[in-house]
Enzyme design. Structure first.
Site, PDB file in Angstrom:
ATOM      1  CE  LYS A  18      38.360  43.245  41.766  1.00 16.94           C
ATOM      2  NZ  LYS A  18      38.687  41.788  41.787  1.00 16.94           N
ATOM      3  CE1 TYR A  43      33.259  40.567  42.264  1.00 20.80           C
ATOM      4  CE2 TYR A  43      33.492  42.047  44.128  1.00 20.80           C
ATOM      5  CZ  TYR A  43      33.939  41.581  42.903  1.00 20.80           C
ATOM      6  OH  TYR A  43      35.060  42.120  42.320  1.00 20.80           O
ATOM      7  CG  PHE A 101      36.736  33.478  47.214  1.00 18.10           C
ATOM      8  CD1 PHE A 101      36.132  34.592  46.628  1.00 18.10           C
ATOM      9  CD2 PHE A 101      36.695  32.265  46.527  1.00 18.10           C
ATOM     10  CE1 PHE A 101      35.507  34.502  45.392  1.00 18.10           C
ATOM     11  CE2 PHE A 101      36.063  32.170  45.288  1.00 18.10           C
ATOM     12  CZ  PHE A 101      35.460  33.296  44.719  1.00 18.10           C
ATOM     13  NE  ARG A 115      36.102  38.733  32.081  1.00 15.19           N
ATOM     14  CZ  ARG A 115      35.918  38.244  33.318  1.00 15.19           C
ATOM     15  NH1 ARG A 115      35.615  39.059  34.329  1.00 15.19           N
ATOM     16  NH2 ARG A 115      36.031  36.959  33.528  1.00 15.19           N
ATOM     17  CB  THR A 175      40.416  35.277  37.954  1.00 17.75           C
ATOM     18  OG1 THR A 175      39.317  35.424  37.053  1.00 17.75           O
ATOM     19  CG2 THR A 175      39.960  35.643  39.360  1.00 17.75           C
ATOM     20  NE  ARG A 200      42.059  40.781  37.511  1.00 20.77           N
ATOM     21  CZ  ARG A 200      40.874  40.206  37.325  1.00 20.77           C
ATOM     22  NH1 ARG A 200      40.752  39.180  36.495  1.00 20.77           N
ATOM     23  NH2 ARG A 200      39.813  40.665  37.968  1.00 20.77           N
ATOM     24  CG  ASN A 217      41.905  40.162  41.033  1.00 24.95           C
ATOM     25  OD1 ASN A 217      41.303  41.062  41.622  1.00 24.95           O
ATOM     26  ND2 ASN A 217      41.285  39.123  40.509  1.00 24.95           N
ATOM     27  CG  HIS A 231      34.842  44.101  38.411  1.00 22.57           C
ATOM     28  ND1 HIS A 231      34.454  42.785  38.571  1.00 22.57           N
ATOM     29  CD2 HIS A 231      33.846  44.709  37.714  1.00 22.57           C
ATOM     30  CE1 HIS A 231      33.260  42.617  37.995  1.00 22.57           C
ATOM     31  NE2 HIS A 231      32.871  43.775  37.477  1.00 22.57           N
ATOM     32  CD  GLU A 255      29.318  43.686  36.858  1.00 25.95           C
ATOM     33  OE1 GLU A 255      30.316  44.258  36.363  1.00 25.95           O
ATOM     34  OE2 GLU A 255      29.291  42.464  37.100  1.00 25.95           O
TER      35      GLU A 255
HETATM   36  P1  GDP Z   1      36.977  37.978  37.709  1.00 20.10           P
HETATM   37  O1  GDP Z   1      35.727  38.074  36.883  1.00 20.10           O
HETATM   38  O2  GDP Z   1      38.208  37.667  36.898  1.00 20.10           O
HETATM   39  O3  GDP Z   1      37.194  39.189  38.599  1.00 20.10           O
HETATM   40  O4  GDP Z   1      36.812  36.709  38.675  1.00 20.10           O
HETATM   41  P2  GDP Z   1      35.522  36.091  39.420  1.00 20.10           P
HETATM   42  O5  GDP Z   1      34.268  36.738  38.926  1.00 20.10           O
HETATM   43  O6  GDP Z   1      35.635  34.619  39.344  1.00 20.10           O
HETATM   44  O7  GDP Z   1      35.769  36.506  40.931  1.00 20.10           O
HETATM   45  C1  GDP Z   1      35.542  37.828  41.362  1.00 20.10           C
HETATM   46  C2  GDP Z   1      36.674  38.244  42.271  1.00 20.10           C
HETATM   47  O8  GDP Z   1      36.640  37.451  43.448  1.00 20.10           O
HETATM   48  C3  GDP Z   1      38.071  38.055  41.711  1.00 20.10           C
HETATM   49  O9  GDP Z   1      38.477  39.088  40.844  1.00 20.10           O
HETATM   50  C4  GDP Z   1      38.883  38.020  42.973  1.00 20.10           C
HETATM   51  O10 GDP Z   1      39.077  39.329  43.506  1.00 20.10           O
HETATM   52  C5  GDP Z   1      37.967  37.271  43.909  1.00 20.10           C
HETATM   53  N1  GDP Z   1      38.276  35.832  43.892  1.00 20.10           N
HETATM   54  C6  GDP Z   1      37.917  34.897  42.981  1.00 20.10           C
HETATM   55  N2  GDP Z   1      38.402  33.685  43.293  1.00 20.10           N
HETATM   56  C7  GDP Z   1      39.068  33.844  44.458  1.00 20.10           C
HETATM   57  C8  GDP Z   1      39.811  32.960  45.300  1.00 20.10           C
HETATM   58  O11 GDP Z   1      39.930  31.771  45.043  1.00 20.10           O
HETATM   59  N3  GDP Z   1      40.381  33.519  46.410  1.00 20.10           N
HETATM   60  C9  GDP Z   1      40.266  34.838  46.735  1.00 20.10           C
HETATM   61  N4  GDP Z   1      40.863  35.320  47.845  1.00 20.10           N
HETATM   62  N5  GDP Z   1      39.591  35.702  45.950  1.00 20.10           N
HETATM   63  C10 GDP Z   1      38.999  35.215  44.833  1.00 20.10           C
HETATM   64 MG    MG Z   2      33.719  38.103  37.470  1.00 19.63          MG
END
Ligand code: GDP
Ligand code: MG
Length: 160
Positions: free
Chosen positions: A20, A60, A68, A96, A102, A113, A123, A126, A137
């Site tokens: 990212k 997304y 968020f 993963r 996350t 991470r 973080n 992705h 994707e």
């Molecule tokens: P991942 O699959 O571990 O990347 O997590 P998710 O698919 O749930 O969310 C996608 C991305 O959205 C995350 O990697 C974060 O960059 C962002 N994100 C998710 N939850 C939050 C949150 O509560 N706050 C903020 N600022 N960003 C979030």
């Molecule tokens: Mg995800």
């Protein structure tokens, strides 16, 4: 030719991994690529890329409506990302695990991470969350001519 690779074809998955914008800005590109490269998966595609807003929104789309979400779109489009397509047996779940939780504060030490980030909103990396999303994707972020079919010299030393 390598028959053992062909035998495993059915189980082969692909995943979309992305450094990212914070990872790029912080000079972590080599470190992050290296974690996957050392593990032994197959790199199929790699590019530095400024993500347009429409692509970020498509990528997304499942998170649309979350509080968020607007910040997430701003974050992902705030600077170049490094897009990667990796292939291998079990690559989606394994990537993963290498990436970690996350929330970087909950991510185990030893994960990307867990070692390199402190906040969910920054973080650094992705990874696709299922083989289906891996396919979706990779197809979303890469054009066909940008992916390479190749057999690395080390292939017989990675799988029996
Ligand atoms: P991942 O699959 O571990 O990347 O997590 P998710 O698919 O749930 O969310 C996608 C991305 O959205 C995350 O990697 C974060 O960059 C962002 N994100 C998710 N939850 C939050 C949150 O509560 N706050 C903020 N600022 N960003 C979030
Ligand atoms: Mg995800």
């Amino acid at each position: 030719f390598l028959p053992h690779l062909v035998a495993a074809m059915e189980e082969v998955e692909e995943t979309y991994i992305m450094v990212k914008p914070d990872g790029v800005q912080r000079g972590l590109v080599g470190e992050i690529i290296s974690r996957f490269e050392k593990k032994g998966f197959l790199l199929k595609g790699l590019k530095l890329f400024q993500c347009p807003k429409e692509l970020a929104e498509e990528h997304y789309k499942d998170l649309k409506g979350k509080s968020f979400y607007p910040k997430l779109i701003d974050y992902i489009t705030s600077g170049p990302v490094v897009s990667m397509a990796w292939e291998g047996v079990g690559v989606v779940a394994s990537a993963r695990k290498l990436i970690g939780a996350t929330n970087p504060l909950q991510a185990e030490p030893g994960t990307i991470r867990g070692d390199l980030a402190v906040q969910t909103g920054r973080n650094v990396v992705h990874g696709s969350d299922s083989p289906e999303n891996g396919k979706r994707e990779v197809a979303l972020w890469f054009k066909e001519g940008e992916l390479c079919e190749w057999i690395p010299a080390q292939a017989p030393w990675l799988r029996e």
